[in-house]
Design a protein around this motif. Structure first.
Motif, mmCIF file in Angstrom:
data_model
loop_
_atom_site.group_PDB
_atom_site.id
_atom_site.type_symbol
_atom_site.label_atom_id
_atom_site.label_comp_id
_atom_site.label_asym_id
_atom_site.label_seq_id
_atom_site.Cartn_x
_atom_site.Cartn_y
_atom_site.Cartn_z
ATOM 1 N N UNK A 116 0.829 -1.203 0.000
ATOM 2 C CA UNK A 116 0.000 0.000 0.000
ATOM 3 C C UNK A 116 0.865 1.256 0.000
ATOM 4 N N UNK A 117 0.296 2.353 -0.477
ATOM 5 C CA UNK A 117 0.977 3.650 -0.355
ATOM 6 C C UNK A 117 0.999 4.073 1.111
ATOM 7 N N UNK A 118 -0.146 3.904 1.784
ATOM 8 C CA UNK A 118 -0.230 4.224 3.209
ATOM 9 C C UNK A 118 -1.402 3.452 3.802
ATOM 10 N N UNK A 119 -1.109 2.488 4.692
ATOM 11 C CA UNK A 119 -2.149 1.648 5.277
ATOM 12 C C UNK A 119 -2.792 2.260 6.523
ATOM 13 N N UNK A 120 -2.230 3.343 7.014
ATOM 14 C CA UNK A 120 -2.674 3.868 8.312
ATOM 15 C C UNK A 120 -3.325 5.238 8.251
ATOM 16 N N UNK A 121 -3.134 5.979 7.175
ATOM 17 C CA UNK A 121 -3.650 7.341 7.120
ATOM 18 C C UNK A 121 -5.177 7.326 7.231
ATOM 19 N N UNK A 122 -5.769 8.127 8.123
ATOM 20 C CA UNK A 122 -7.235 8.182 8.238
ATOM 21 C C UNK A 122 -7.872 8.529 6.887
ATOM 22 N N UNK A 123 -8.964 7.830 6.581
ATOM 23 C CA UNK A 123 -9.589 7.945 5.262
ATOM 24 C C UNK A 123 -11.097 8.054 5.392
ATOM 25 N N UNK A 124 -11.669 9.049 4.719
ATOM 26 C CA UNK A 124 -13.119 9.155 4.559
ATOM 27 C C UNK A 124 -13.431 9.081 3.071
ATOM 28 N N UNK A 125 -14.396 8.235 2.724
ATOM 29 C CA UNK A 125 -14.860 8.119 1.342
ATOM 30 C C UNK A 125 -16.255 8.722 1.262
ATOM 31 N N UNK A 126 -16.449 9.645 0.318
ATOM 32 C CA UNK A 126 -17.742 10.308 0.155
ATOM 33 C C UNK A 126 -18.515 9.689 -1.002
ATOM 34 N N UNK A 127 -19.810 9.421 -0.783
ATOM 35 C CA UNK A 127 -20.669 8.851 -1.814
ATOM 36 C C UNK A 127 -22.013 9.578 -1.810
ATOM 37 N N UNK A 128 -22.747 9.423 -2.931
ATOM 38 C CA UNK A 128 -24.129 9.907 -2.982
ATOM 39 C C UNK A 128 -24.962 8.956 -3.824
ATOM 40 N N UNK A 129 -26.183 9.341 -4.135
ATOM 41 C CA UNK A 129 -27.100 8.431 -4.826
ATOM 42 C C UNK A 129 -26.693 8.166 -6.268
#
Length: 560
Positions: A278-291
């Protein structure tokens, strides 16, 4: 009965059983093949008779296309036929590339107007601007043509020239444009949402799009010292599955299952796992989605959720969990057909249970609990199937008033921004620009000059109520009440501008910023006011909330 006779009887019985099953199998397949051939023969005979004896001349191409489309529509929305004439459209869907000038257009009156110019592409190089009206291409008038017809004329082989006659601010101007191979960037913007949080807008899973996401991610971490990442997949329609697997691999190490495909034809079944560091396995991540987040974008978001690698924020996704492959047909036509379903790491399928009945905005409708099944993420959190990806934290987009909606759909925001651009050579940078009091007053005068009026939904409801009251003879006894209601609901332009000033200002700022700083400028400018992005920043900056969500100790999913 001696052993020899007994053995002979067993062998005879076995041969008989095998023969019966083989005969049934062959008969069943012969019956299926016969029915297929029979119906093809009937269809061919029908078309031949129509062509020979129908009272009017028929158009075989149109008849065949309509019959094919109707047949495929009965299967699912994604199995699609592309004749040779639409090969460019199919190629654009899979690669994001086409031969053209790099712009968006829409119909306006008798002509078509340029609505967006992509930075650095032929339209931009030739000096075309949003708001320019397309009058002629190579001397041929475009009056009365649909936007689709104009688009076809703008497209063509790369490195071919054409001349355009445009109308700009009442003046006709000639422009020479050279078509180029257009590749729409899958990452139109990345930058810092705050001092610690990197933001990536990712819009399409086209060929090699993972390289753009990688570049953005590495740049944010190494050059901007981002310690957290927001990956925005809103309205990303998906695309190539392999690219989704590659991008998941940026955040999780090798050996993790991302998605599997299962269908009737077993040779199409497959399991896709991460294979690299991985590039970074620990960095906090939020994924944004919509309909409108669909397909490969849902796989990416769902895999991140199932592996408890990041938190998902936004709205329930579209629910497209069907696998398509392309098959070549005769005469350079192509069939894109569904062959399998996607299953993400928890084992759930993201396909909506009923893709034929959706909400007006295309989103998945209500799914009864009795129709869904529970699955577990890696840390034991409960997730469900039956309709896309449910976010860990819901964030609804801001709903515009009818007043603002009318301004937008009638192109009044757009037209004012066009005039503003030609009257002002520069503005402040995205994120810093603010619409002045003078400019807002000018917009009010602009609306008055255009004689802008509209009927609100409330006024429309009162008109229907009044009509019903008159029919039922209640109106006369309550005439004063109706008159008072009508007076109190009557809206004045200046009152509406004052009441909805904030949202009108945001619409104007976004449109104006786009004229000077293109698509990337608009995205950067909206970071400070987009409620869904602000919710994502809130979640990722709350370390306790973020950690407890992934550990399954903060409660159920889809908190607001």
């Amino acid at each position: 009965m001696n052993k020899k006779l007994y053995k002979s009887l067993l062998i005879s019985l076995a041969v008989l059983v095998i023969s019966v099953f083989a005969t049934a199998f062959i008969a069943r397949n012969e019956s299926k093949d016969f029915k297929l051939q029979k119906n093809l023969d009937i269809f061919y005979s029908l078309i031949r008779e129509l062509n020979a004896f129908y009272v009017d001349e028929i158009k075989p191409d149109e008849l065949f296309r309509e019959s094919i489309d109707e047949m495929l529509n009965d299967l699912d929305p994604y199995t699609t036929y592309y004749p040779e004439s639409e090969s460019d459209e199919f190629a654009f869907m899979t690669t994001g590339k086409y031969g053209g000038i790099g712009s968006l257009i829409r119909k306006k009156g008798d002509y078509t107007v340029l609505t967006q110019i992509y930075k650095g592409f032929p339209a931009d190089v030739a000096g075309l601007k949003a708001g320019d009206v397309l009058k002629k291409i190579n001397g041929e008038s475009l009056k009365g043509l649909t936007a689709e017809q104009v688009s076809e004329k703008l497209k063509g082989e790369a490195n071919t020239d054409m001349t355009l006659l445009i109308e700009r601010q009442g003046r006709e101007i000639g422009k020479s444009v050279t078509r180029k191979r257009i590749t729409i960037p899958p990452v139109p913007y990345y930058g810092m949402a705050d001092d610690e949080t990197g933001y990536i807008r990712f819009t399409n899973f086209t060929q090699d799009c993972s390289a753009d996401v990688r570049n953005a991610l590495v740049s944010l971490i190494e050059k901007h010292n981002a310690g957290k990442i927001i990956l925005d997949l809103r309205s990303n329609p998906g695309g190539l599955l392999s690219e989704a697997v590659e991008i998941v691999n940026f955040f999780v190490g090798p050996g993790h299952e991302v998605v599997s495909t299962r269908g009737r034809v077993k040779r199409f079944d497959n399991t896709y796992k991460t294979t690299k560091q991985a590039i970074n396995e620990d960095i906090p991540l939020v994924v944004m989605i919509n309909s409108n987040t669909a397909s490969a974008a849902e796989i990416l978001a769902g895999a991140i959720q199932d592996l408890d690698r990041g938190v998902v924020v936004g709205q329930r996704s579209y629910g497209k969990g069907l696998v398509q492959i392309s098959r070549p047909l005769s005469y350079n036509a192509t069939l894109k057909l569904t062959t399998a379903k996607y299953y993400i790491p928890s084992g759930r399928c993201i396909q909506a249970l009923d893709f034929s009945n959706r909400n007006e905005d295309g989103s998945v409708g209500h799914i009864p609990d009795s129709l869904t099944s529970e699955f577990r993420t890696r840390n034991g959190r409960i997730v469900k199937d039956g309709g896309g990806i449910a976010p860990d934290y819901e964030a609804e987009p801001e709903q515009m008033s009818q007043f603002s909606t009318e301004l937008y759909i009638r192109s009044l925001i757009f037209d004012f921004a066009t005039d503003f651009y030609w009257d002002n050579s520069t503005i402040d940078e995205p994120g810093s620009y603010q619409l002045s009091e003078e400019a807002f007053s000018e917009f009010g005068a602009f609306l008055e000059k255009r004689n802008f009026t509209y009927t609100s939904a409330t006024e429309g409801a009162l008109e229907r109520l009044t009509a019903a009251a008159k029919r039922e003879k209640y109106y006369q006894n309550n005439e004063e009440l109706f008159a008072e209601l009508e007076k109190s609901l009557d809206h004045k332009l200046q009152n509406d501008l004052d009441l909805f000033r904030d949202e009108v200002t945001r619409l104007l700022e976004d449109e104006i910023v786009g004229r000077y700083y293109y698509e990337e400028g608009v995205i950067k400018h909206t970071l400070r006011s987009d409620k869904q992005i602000l919710k994502a920043i809130e979640v990722i900056n709350n370390e306790n909330l973020y950690t407890s969500t992934l550990q399954g100790t903060s409660g159920m999913l889809s908190k607001k």
